[in-house]
Design an enzyme around this catalytic site. Structure first.
Site, PDB file in Angstrom:
ATOM      1  N   GLU A 248       0.776  -1.215   0.053  1.00 52.45           N
ATOM      2  CA  GLU A 248       0.135   0.029   0.128  1.00 52.45           C
ATOM      3  C   GLU A 248       0.609   1.312  -0.006  1.00 52.45           C
ATOM      4  O   GLU A 248       1.365   1.547   1.064  1.00 52.45           O
ATOM      5  CB  GLU A 248      -0.753   0.212   1.344  1.00 52.45           C
ATOM      6  CG  GLU A 248      -1.670  -1.166   1.491  1.00 52.45           C
ATOM      7  CD  GLU A 248      -2.883  -1.211   0.468  1.00 52.45           C
ATOM      8  OE1 GLU A 248      -3.366  -0.394  -0.129  1.00 52.45           O
ATOM      9  OE2 GLU A 248      -3.202  -2.534   0.302  1.00 52.45           O
ATOM     10  N   CYS A 282      -2.111   9.480   2.399  1.00 49.93           N
ATOM     11  CA  CYS A 282      -2.089   8.783   1.227  1.00 49.93           C
ATOM     12  C   CYS A 282      -2.738   9.139   0.103  1.00 49.93           C
ATOM     13  O   CYS A 282      -2.620   9.270  -1.321  1.00 49.93           O
ATOM     14  CB  CYS A 282      -1.582   7.400   1.260  1.00 49.93           C
ATOM     15  SG  CYS A 282      -2.885   6.102   2.116  1.00 49.93           S
TER      16      CYS A 282
END
Ligand code: ADP
Length: 532
Positions: A248, A282
């Protein structure tokens, strides 16, 4: 004799300092000292976890899930303590620690505590041709999962990954970020308070050297959240060992604002998307493409809202935006913004670092595609806005990125928003909202392109933590089929008829004739072989 502060062993750099220091991002003071794990100790943690996994993996799905569900009650009881620990170590507003971290973690525990038996139960596969046999998928725990996590959502990311790994029947060695070690320890505390065998979650405390040792430490899978640079190293190491991994990584998430968007709502959502957690997300809104007809009023509204943001210590103050959690990140944001200004960007508000620990909430216009603020992940409180002539230009620019984590579309016409969403190259696209879906455990979270490989959360994310075994078995008494030894040319020729009959493009009647002829040839072949 001078004692070196670093040591080299097997080409890896180790820090000699025995303790990991946790610093307040607000004052810079040391708030905790936690014993470090020596990289060479990591294998022992893996062995201990593997031993504990045997009994855990043998439990029924229901028994395991009940334990996972028990985590919800512990989170509810410890909510204040956990949220304060998060805000103390990250400086983020207490509201974010409660809603974005504790709540999100509880939702994950609730979902995987209740739905794991459904998701991991044996799944029948329907077979087209060989109807005398049947198939199913059986999900088996992988064993020990190495989980490596970052500092921006230090509780919910680590907790969620640990919950999924445990729910799937694995043990875990977690390496929390060295920037937020006390939050890493909170996760251990919560797991133990729920009555889960403490040996099922081992904590490897330390920096990148400990993370690298974990990747090489004999685990059965690595689940990593962090930077692309580290993600690449992990992928290489896992590739060499042929162990599976999920990555990720970062994003440069674009928001597209159409001419029919509700401008007040949109400006508020974009400001939240760009400045929540001081932009250290993010899935932050990192670049906005606004069509020219609404560009000026949108920019005006965004600037007004950003100027009203209150900045300070999130633990004690009535604030919206905290300090930078990781001091080095401040330098990255500063240099990207300075380079943009140098190249001609206009600062509409903010623009510089403050008190050495904060970066002012910043809005930039007159930005170009080439600027770092529009191409590279900023991970800080900045919002560059670009005017585009129409939605097609906006889509092309949004997709012209090496990242593909999230994207956002704002319009009053949800149908149109969905059509645009389907054309955006991202793992998740939100229409008329921001930053929401990471907290929805039922939906997959993952990026495409340089934003990652594999997904977290959802049924699919949970299944990553399992080996998938396919079992194929006979449902009629076993008998030898004509395509086994000894081969007969006549049966080979029958095969041509079967291919034409089953998949050919001729009309139905002709295909039926092929099937009949093929079957006849097989019967004759079998008869003659019996006689022989
Ligand atoms: P960030 O810059 O956001 O801290 P990193 O990718 O450096 O992102 O860090 C994310 C996590 O990865 C942290 O827990 C960090 O200690 C760990 N890490 C850093 N380098 C390595 C490495 N070479 N191998 C494994 N883990 C690492």
């Amino acid at each position: 004799m001078t004692i070196p502060d670093t040591l080299y062993c097997a080409n890896m750099k180790f820090s000699v300092e025995p303790n990991l220091k946790s610093f307040s991002p607000v004052s810079g003071e040391v708030i905790a000292e936690i014993a470090k794990t020596a990289p060479m100790e990591v294998k022992t943690l893996v062995t201990r976890a593997r031993q504990a996994q045997k009994a855990w993996g043998a439990l029924s799905l229901n028994a395991r899930s009940r334990k996972i569900k028990g985590l919800c009650g512990v989170l509810a009881e410890k909510a204040e303590d956990i949220a304060e620990t998060i805000s103390r170590e990250t400086g983020k507003p207490l509201l974010e620690s409660v809603y974005h971290e504790v709540f999100a973690a509880a939702e994950l525990a609730r979902f995987f505590g209740s739905d794991t038996p459904k998701i991991l139960k044996k799944r029948r596969i329907s077979i087209h041709l060989l109807k005398y046999r049947s198939s199913y998928l059986h999900y088996v725990p992988r064993g020990v999962i190495g989980i490596i996590t970052p500092w921006n959502y230090p509780f919910t990311i680590s907790f969620g990954d640990v919950v999924m790994a445990l729910a799937a029947g694995n043990a875990v060695v977690l390496k929390p970020s060295e920037i937020t070690p006390t939050i890493g320890l909170k996760i251990k505390e919560v797991i133990e308070a729920a009555g889960i065998d403490p040996d099922l979650l081992q904590i490897a405390m330390g920096a990148g050297d400990v993370g690298a040792a974990l990747v090489e430490g004999g685990t059965d899978m690595i689940h990593f959240t962090g930077s692309g640079a580290t993600g690449r190293k992990i992928a290489e190491a896992c590739g060499r060992q042929l162990i599976p991994y999920v990555l990720e990584l970062g994003g440069k998430d674009a928001a597209i604002v159409l001419d029919d968007a509700d401008l007040d709502y949109t400006a508020g959502a974009l400001v939240h998307g760009g400045f929540a957690n001081a932009g250290q997300v993010c899935a932050s809104v990192e670049r906005i493409y606004a069509v020219e007809s609404i560009y000026d009023p949108l920019v005006k509204r965004i600037v007004e809202k950003v100027q009203n943001l209150r900045q300070g210590d999130g633990l004690t103050g009535e604030v919206d935006v905290g300090p930078m959690i990781f001091p080095k990140q401040l330098a990255i944001v500063e240099s990207q913004v300075a380079a943009a200004i140098e190249a001609g960007a206009t600062v509409r508000t903010g623009g510089s670092a403050k008190d050495g620990r904060y970066f002012e909430p910043t809005v930039l216009t007159d930005v170009t595609d080439e600027m770092g603020v529009m191409r590279d992940e900023t991970f800080g409180p900045t919002l560059p806005i670009m005017k585009v002539k129409d939605v097609e230009e906006a889509i092309a620019k949004a997709n012209d990125s090496r990242y593909g984590l999230s994207a956002y579309v704002f319009t009053r016409n949800t149908q149109r928003g969905r059509e645009i969403a389907e054309r955006l190259e991202a793992g998740t696209v939100d229409v008329n909202d921001v930053l929401l879906t990471h907290a929805i455990p039922e939906t997959p979270w993952g990026g495409i392109k340089e934003s990652g490989i594999g997904v977290a959360h959802s049924a699919e994310g949970l299944r990553h933590f399992c080996q998938q075994r396919h079992v194929n078995y006979n449902i009629l008494p076993s008998f030898a089929m004509p395509w086994v030894f000894p081969y007969q040319r006549r049966i080979a020729f029958a095969g041509f008829d079967f291919v034409k009959g089953l998949y050919g493009s001729s009309n139905l009647f002709k295909r039926l004739l092929h099937l009949l002829r093929g079957s006849w040839q097989v019967v004759m072949a079998l008869r003659s072989s019996k006689k022989g």
